[in-house]
Design an enzyme around this catalytic site. Sequence first.
Site, short mmCIF file in Angstrom:
data_model
loop_
_atom_site.label_atom_id
_atom_site.label_comp_id
_atom_site.label_asym_id
_atom_site.label_seq_id
_atom_site.Cartn_x
_atom_site.Cartn_y
_atom_site.Cartn_z
CB SER A 81 -0.92 0.00 1.22
OG SER A 81 -0.19 0.20 2.41
CB THR A 212 -2.91 5.23 2.97
OG1 THR A 212 -3.46 5.42 1.69
CG2 THR A 212 -2.58 6.56 3.59
CB THR A 230 -0.70 6.41 -0.05
OG1 THR A 230 -1.52 5.30 -0.43
CG2 THR A 230 -0.96 7.53 -1.03
NE ARG A 240 -7.12 8.18 -6.60
CZ ARG A 240 -6.89 7.84 -5.34
NH1 ARG A 240 -5.65 7.59 -4.95
NH2 ARG A 240 -7.86 7.74 -4.46
N GLY A 242 -4.62 11.07 -4.79
CA GLY A 242 -5.60 10.88 -3.72
C GLY A 242 -5.49 11.96 -2.66
CB THR A 263 -5.94 5.19 5.69
OG1 THR A 263 -6.73 4.60 6.72
CG2 THR A 263 -4.60 5.61 6.28
N GLY A 264 -8.00 5.22 3.40
CA GLY A 264 -9.25 4.78 2.79
C GLY A 264 -9.54 5.57 1.53
N1 GLY Z 1 -6.17 7.29 0.84
C1 GLY Z 1 -5.27 6.97 -0.18
C2 GLY Z 1 -5.77 7.23 -1.52
O1 GLY Z 1 -6.97 7.27 -1.74
O2 GLY Z 1 -4.96 7.37 -2.42
#
Ligand code: GLY
Length: 363
Positions: A81, A212, A230, A240, A242, A263-264
Amino acid sequence: MNTINRRSFLAVAAAAPALSYLPRTQARPAQPGRGGPVCISSGNGIPAISKAMEMLRSGSDPLDAVVHGVKLIEDDPNDMSVGYGGIPNENGVVQLDSCVMHGPTHKAGAVAAIENIKNPAMVALKVCRRTDHVLLVGEGAKQFALAHGFKEEDLLTERTRKIWLKWKENLNPNDDWLDDDQHIGAPGNAPGNAGDLQSRAEALGLPFHYGTIHCSAIDANGDVGSCTTTSGLSYKIPGRVGDSPLIGAGNFCDNAVGAGGATGRGEAVIQSCGGFQVVQHMANGDDPTEACLKVLKWIADHTRRHDLLNSKGQPNFNVVMYALRKDGAYGSACMRRGSRARNFAVHNGTGEAHHEECSYLYG
Ligand code: GLY
């Protein structure tokens, strides 16, 4: 031991800026923490907070402590991750995001979509300390890292390369990719038509996550440092970004109040300014767990897309919020009881780093 007591914490909390639109009605008097040093992280951060605590005890700045802590996770090929061995984007390229924030100076640094550099949190720390900027992205972030002596390396491991290839070859039953064991023309690649990225990956037994590690610390003086790093959403569209490298989303701290992180599902955290909200709720007098739950409730109330809701109208994704208050009190909450990510890691300055269960919004 930190000398902040309940009276002085409430005094700083009262002095901290509070947003008038945030509800105060449910705020209850803050229960005092036991003072610093304290360090918390997402559940994958036991080695990180152990390292951070060791550094805090020998007098390191809290931001140095958390960045050196998360470096252990970034370096670990088995944590898919974060950093080296993170799940790549849809092109098979590992793109990393990170940000750091330093309470005493209220400075921040971040890198987003950086490639071939294993320790984005260290690069974010350089951005914080060596520039007047906050966020560097992509090729510019990489060139900045190389200029500061970071090494360029392939972050895809043999394991994640195979995982990515399997995901790719199963994207569409009618495409030109064949499974290894179907190269002689067995009927179609399964399942190929599952709805979103997550269900596609899970149907194939492949890892899927928003990755993450978030890590925050206060030292014995009550100074705060925080960091999130992350590899982001598995198999994401290249480019992309986050919540993790966005100050106020995946990470925020205010030296008068404490730190908040997430996180998430990053898209939900960006759209809620999750880390900033956590800190503002604490400034308003909420205890850390309550602050996390209020952000999750806010996310739930603002999730409108049908494909992101379950049959009860609740978010079908997870977000975990983390809160560390200046006086050492801490908390964390996830969206749903029994979520895959439902623990967070704590080192409260005594004994060993350990896991504690997150509170949850939905039972
Ligand atoms: N929380 C990490 C992401 O969505 O990239």
